[in-house]
Design a protein around this motif. Structure first.
Motif, PDB file in Angstrom:
ATOM      1  N   LYS A  21    -101.047   1.591  30.527  1.00 44.25           N
ATOM      2  CA  LYS A  21    -100.621   0.097  29.669  1.00 44.25           C
ATOM      3  C   LYS A  21     -99.020   0.366  29.322  1.00 44.25           C
ATOM      4  O   LYS A  21     -98.754   1.629  28.922  1.00 44.25           O
ATOM      5  CB  LYS A  21    -101.599   0.283  28.670  1.00 44.25           C
ATOM      6  N   ASP A  22     -98.419  -0.401  29.832  1.00 37.69           N
ATOM      7  CA  ASP A  22     -97.051  -0.727  29.194  1.00 37.69           C
ATOM      8  C   ASP A  22     -96.652  -2.115  28.690  1.00 37.69           C
ATOM      9  O   ASP A  22     -96.377  -2.832  29.454  1.00 37.69           O
ATOM     10  CB  ASP A  22     -96.170  -0.361  30.375  1.00 37.69           C
ATOM     11  N   GLY A  23     -96.822  -2.348  27.368  1.00 31.95           N
ATOM     12  CA  GLY A  23     -96.742  -3.632  26.891  1.00 31.95           C
ATOM     13  C   GLY A  23     -98.084  -4.481  27.535  1.00 31.95           C
ATOM     14  O   GLY A  23     -99.231  -4.127  27.451  1.00 31.95           O
ATOM     15  N   ASP A  24     -97.551  -5.829  28.126  1.00 30.09           N
ATOM     16  CA  ASP A  24     -98.610  -6.566  28.800  1.00 30.09           C
ATOM     17  C   ASP A  24     -99.119  -6.005  30.283  1.00 30.09           C
ATOM     18  O   ASP A  24    -100.084  -6.193  30.752  1.00 30.09           O
ATOM     19  CB  ASP A  24     -98.271  -8.086  28.710  1.00 30.09           C
ATOM     20  N   CYS A  25     -98.283  -5.168  30.800  1.00 29.59           N
ATOM     21  CA  CYS A  25     -98.332  -4.884  32.072  1.00 29.59           C
ATOM     22  C   CYS A  25     -99.115  -3.333  32.025  1.00 29.59           C
ATOM     23  O   CYS A  25     -99.345  -2.751  31.106  1.00 29.59           O
ATOM     24  CB  CYS A  25     -97.119  -4.425  32.846  1.00 29.59           C
ATOM     25  N   ILE A  26     -99.614  -3.362  33.413  1.00 32.26           N
ATOM     26  CA  ILE A  26    -100.562  -2.092  33.742  1.00 32.26           C
ATOM     27  C   ILE A  26     -99.681  -1.434  34.808  1.00 32.26           C
ATOM     28  O   ILE A  26     -99.448  -1.917  35.823  1.00 32.26           O
ATOM     29  CB  ILE A  26    -101.816  -2.267  34.073  1.00 32.26           C
ATOM     30  N   ILE A  27     -98.919  -0.560  34.579  1.00 34.44           N
ATOM     31  CA  ILE A  27     -98.135   0.067  35.623  1.00 34.44           C
ATOM     32  C   ILE A  27     -98.736   1.157  36.358  1.00 34.44           C
ATOM     33  O   ILE A  27     -99.079   2.144  35.900  1.00 34.44           O
ATOM     34  CB  ILE A  27     -96.660   1.047  34.793  1.00 34.44           C
ATOM     35  N   THR A  74     -96.542 -12.629  37.672  1.00 34.75           N
ATOM     36  CA  THR A  74     -95.736 -13.161  36.853  1.00 34.75           C
ATOM     37  C   THR A  74     -94.796 -12.454  35.781  1.00 34.75           C
ATOM     38  O   THR A  74     -94.113 -12.853  35.081  1.00 34.75           O
ATOM     39  CB  THR A  74     -96.892 -13.939  35.645  1.00 34.75           C
ATOM     40  N   CYS A  75     -94.944 -11.175  35.592  1.00 34.54           N
ATOM     41  CA  CYS A  75     -94.174 -10.330  34.816  1.00 34.54           C
ATOM     42  C   CYS A  75     -92.975  -9.789  35.517  1.00 34.54           C
ATOM     43  O   CYS A  75     -92.069  -9.275  35.165  1.00 34.54           O
ATOM     44  CB  CYS A  75     -95.047  -9.211  34.341  1.00 34.54           C
ATOM     45  N   LYS A  76     -93.048 -10.135  37.068  1.00 33.34           N
ATOM     46  CA  LYS A  76     -91.735  -9.593  37.897  1.00 33.34           C
ATOM     47  C   LYS A  76     -91.692  -8.040  37.875  1.00 33.34           C
ATOM     48  O   LYS A  76     -90.487  -7.509  38.467  1.00 33.34           O
ATOM     49  CB  LYS A  76     -90.594 -10.239  37.586  1.00 33.34           C
ATOM     50  N   ASN A  77     -92.651  -7.379  37.796  1.00 34.44           N
ATOM     51  CA  ASN A  77     -92.543  -5.792  37.743  1.00 34.44           C
ATOM     52  C   ASN A  77     -93.445  -5.586  39.008  1.00 34.44           C
ATOM     53  O   ASN A  77     -94.686  -5.698  39.035  1.00 34.44           O
ATOM     54  CB  ASN A  77     -93.126  -5.242  36.340  1.00 34.44           C
ATOM     55  N   ILE A  78     -92.675  -4.928  39.990  1.00 32.60           N
ATOM     56  CA  ILE A  78     -93.578  -4.775  41.194  1.00 32.60           C
ATOM     57  C   ILE A  78     -94.752  -3.467  41.103  1.00 32.60           C
ATOM     58  O   ILE A  78     -95.617  -3.667  42.016  1.00 32.60           O
ATOM     59  CB  ILE A  78     -92.609  -4.394  42.192  1.00 32.60           C
ATOM     60  N   CYS A  80     -96.718  -3.452  38.590  1.00 30.71           N
ATOM     61  CA  CYS A  80     -97.725  -3.832  37.547  1.00 30.71           C
ATOM     62  C   CYS A  80     -98.823  -4.072  38.539  1.00 30.71           C
ATOM     63  O   CYS A  80     -98.806  -5.020  39.465  1.00 30.71           O
ATOM     64  CB  CYS A  80     -97.279  -5.000  37.016  1.00 30.71           C
ATOM     65  N   ILE A  81    -100.102  -3.601  37.971  1.00 25.53           N
ATOM     66  CA  ILE A  81    -101.350  -4.152  38.496  1.00 25.53           C
ATOM     67  C   ILE A  81    -102.336  -4.247  37.599  1.00 25.53           C
ATOM     68  O   ILE A  81    -103.607  -4.485  37.760  1.00 25.53           O
ATOM     69  CB  ILE A  81    -102.068  -2.606  39.114  1.00 25.53           C
ATOM     70  N   ASN A  82    -101.900  -5.429  36.738  1.00 22.76           N
ATOM     71  CA  ASN A  82    -102.701  -6.127  35.729  1.00 22.76           C
ATOM     72  C   ASN A  82    -102.999  -7.303  36.534  1.00 22.76           C
ATOM     73  O   ASN A  82    -102.404  -8.330  36.894  1.00 22.76           O
ATOM     74  CB  ASN A  82    -101.650  -6.319  34.385  1.00 22.76           C
ATOM     75  N   SER A  83    -104.145  -7.482  36.558  1.00 28.07           N
ATOM     76  CA  SER A  83    -104.897  -8.726  37.359  1.00 28.07           C
ATOM     77  C   SER A  83    -104.422 -10.039  36.598  1.00 28.07           C
ATOM     78  O   SER A  83    -104.260 -11.015  37.470  1.00 28.07           O
ATOM     79  CB  SER A  83    -106.414  -8.653  37.589  1.00 28.07           C
ATOM     80  N   LYS A  84    -104.208  -9.932  35.386  1.00 27.42           N
ATOM     81  CA  LYS A  84    -103.841 -11.405  34.760  1.00 27.42           C
ATOM     82  C   LYS A  84    -102.382 -11.662  35.165  1.00 27.42           C
ATOM     83  O   LYS A  84    -101.986 -13.142  35.082  1.00 27.42           O
ATOM     84  CB  LYS A  84    -103.793 -11.007  33.170  1.00 27.42           C
ATOM     85  N   HIS A  85    -101.594 -10.636  35.592  1.00 31.13           N
ATOM     86  CA  HIS A  85    -100.325 -11.027  36.158  1.00 31.13           C
ATOM     87  C   HIS A  85    -100.236 -11.391  37.713  1.00 31.13           C
ATOM     88  O   HIS A  85     -99.156 -11.764  37.975  1.00 31.13           O
ATOM     89  CB  HIS A  85     -99.335  -9.956  35.904  1.00 31.13           C
ATOM     90  N   ILE A  86    -101.241 -11.075  38.407  1.00 33.38           N
ATOM     91  CA  ILE A  86    -101.225 -11.267  39.915  1.00 33.38           C
ATOM     92  C   ILE A  86    -101.669 -12.707  40.142  1.00 33.38           C
ATOM     93  O   ILE A  86    -102.700 -13.130  39.804  1.00 33.38           O
ATOM     94  CB  ILE A  86    -101.909 -10.073  40.376  1.00 33.38           C
ATOM     95  N   VAL A  87    -100.988 -13.341  40.932  1.00 30.35           N
ATOM     96  CA  VAL A  87    -101.208 -14.820  41.186  1.00 30.35           C
ATOM     97  C   VAL A  87    -100.751 -15.182  42.466  1.00 30.35           C
ATOM     98  O   VAL A  87    -100.074 -14.243  43.042  1.00 30.35           O
ATOM     99  CB  VAL A  87    -100.547 -15.891  39.960  1.00 30.35           C
ATOM    100  N   ILE A  88    -101.228 -16.281  43.145  1.00 31.37           N
ATOM    101  CA  ILE A  88    -100.726 -16.842  44.379  1.00 31.37           C
ATOM    102  C   ILE A  88     -99.971 -18.033  44.026  1.00 31.37           C
ATOM    103  O   ILE A  88    -100.322 -18.922  43.118  1.00 31.37           O
ATOM    104  CB  ILE A  88    -101.949 -17.108  45.130  1.00 31.37           C
ATOM    105  N   MET A  89     -98.597 -18.168  44.566  1.00 28.08           N
ATOM    106  CA  MET A  89     -97.561 -19.313  44.383  1.00 28.08           C
ATOM    107  C   MET A  89     -97.131 -19.514  45.588  1.00 28.08           C
ATOM    108  O   MET A  89     -97.309 -18.649  46.710  1.00 28.08           O
ATOM    109  CB  MET A  89     -96.785 -18.794  43.620  1.00 28.08           C
ATOM    110  N   THR A  90     -96.657 -20.722  45.810  1.00 25.70           N
ATOM    111  CA  THR A  90     -95.957 -21.361  46.885  1.00 25.70           C
ATOM    112  C   THR A  90     -94.673 -20.369  47.044  1.00 25.70           C
ATOM    113  O   THR A  90     -94.244 -20.149  45.942  1.00 25.70           O
ATOM    114  CB  THR A  90     -95.762 -22.706  46.865  1.00 25.70           C
ATOM    115  N   LYS A  91     -93.910 -20.568  48.239  1.00 28.01           N
ATOM    116  CA  LYS A  91     -92.610 -19.895  48.283  1.00 28.01           C
ATOM    117  C   LYS A  91     -91.658 -20.451  47.457  1.00 28.01           C
ATOM    118  O   LYS A  91     -90.790 -19.784  46.848  1.00 28.01           O
ATOM    119  CB  LYS A  91     -92.347 -19.859  49.769  1.00 28.01           C
ATOM    120  N   GLY A  92     -91.726 -21.717  47.255  1.00 28.73           N
ATOM    121  CA  GLY A  92     -90.746 -22.457  46.445  1.00 28.73           C
ATOM    122  C   GLY A  92     -91.016 -22.206  44.927  1.00 28.73           C
ATOM    123  O   GLY A  92     -89.905 -21.716  44.292  1.00 28.73           O
TER     124      GLY A  92
END
Length: 164
Positions: A21-27, A74-78, A80-92
């Motif tokens: 755990k590192d703040g909201d992220c899980i590194i 969403t956190c921009k930390n490559i 990070c393995i926090n499932s709350k931060h991992i999302v599917i988005m369009t390229k745009g």
């Protein structure tokens, strides 16, 4: 009947236990990393990025390489393995979130002018002080100058290439 050990049954919780755990992220603290720094793991007999495995568990499937959608954080930390931060988005959406296109650019007009001025200072001159030109008439810049400018202004070298 198949021989060998039974395949390990991963869950999102078990994957998140592989991090700290590192703040909201899980590194991710494991040793298996992609050459670009992304956490990797063996899943269903293949090496995959941990974020794609989490996205598959979370959303049921992951976009393929040709898809408009991408797995991102969403956190921009490559790492990070926090499932709350991992999302599917369009390229745009990914590009807009990264502030690299359109109105969301990281550079203002003053910075663009400064980059161009710094870049012009990197033009190579011959021993008589004349600008060195390629056969096609383009100026020759010192090797690595775009990378150095990118580091100086906190952007990637592609952004510098777009500016100059």
């Amino acid at each position: 009947m198949k021989r060998g050990p039974k395949p390990y049954k991963w869950t999102i919780e078990k994957i998140e236990e592989k991090g700290q755990k590192d703040g909201d992220c899980i590194i991710y603290t494991g040793k298996s990393l992609h050459r670009q720094g992304y956490p990797m793991m063996r899943f269903e007999g293949k090496m995959r990025t941990t974020s794609s495995v989490i996205a598959q568990m979370k959303y049921g499937k992951v976009p393929n390489r040709e898809s408009v959608n991408k797995v991102t954080r969403t956190c921009k930390n490559i790492k990070c393995i926090n499932s709350k931060h991992i999302v599917i988005m369009t390229k745009g959406e990914v590009m807009t979130a990264a502030h690299q296109t359109g109105f969301n650019t990281l550079l203002n007009a003053e910075q663009v002018r400064a980059i161009r001025k710094d870049y012009d200072a990197e033009i190579l001159k011959d021993k008589n002080g004349n600008t060195r030109l390629r056969e096609n008439g383009n100026t020759i810049h010192r090797c690595g100058s775009q990378v150095e400018l990118a580091e100086k202004y906190g952007v990637n070298s592609r952004m510098i290439w777009n500016v100059v």
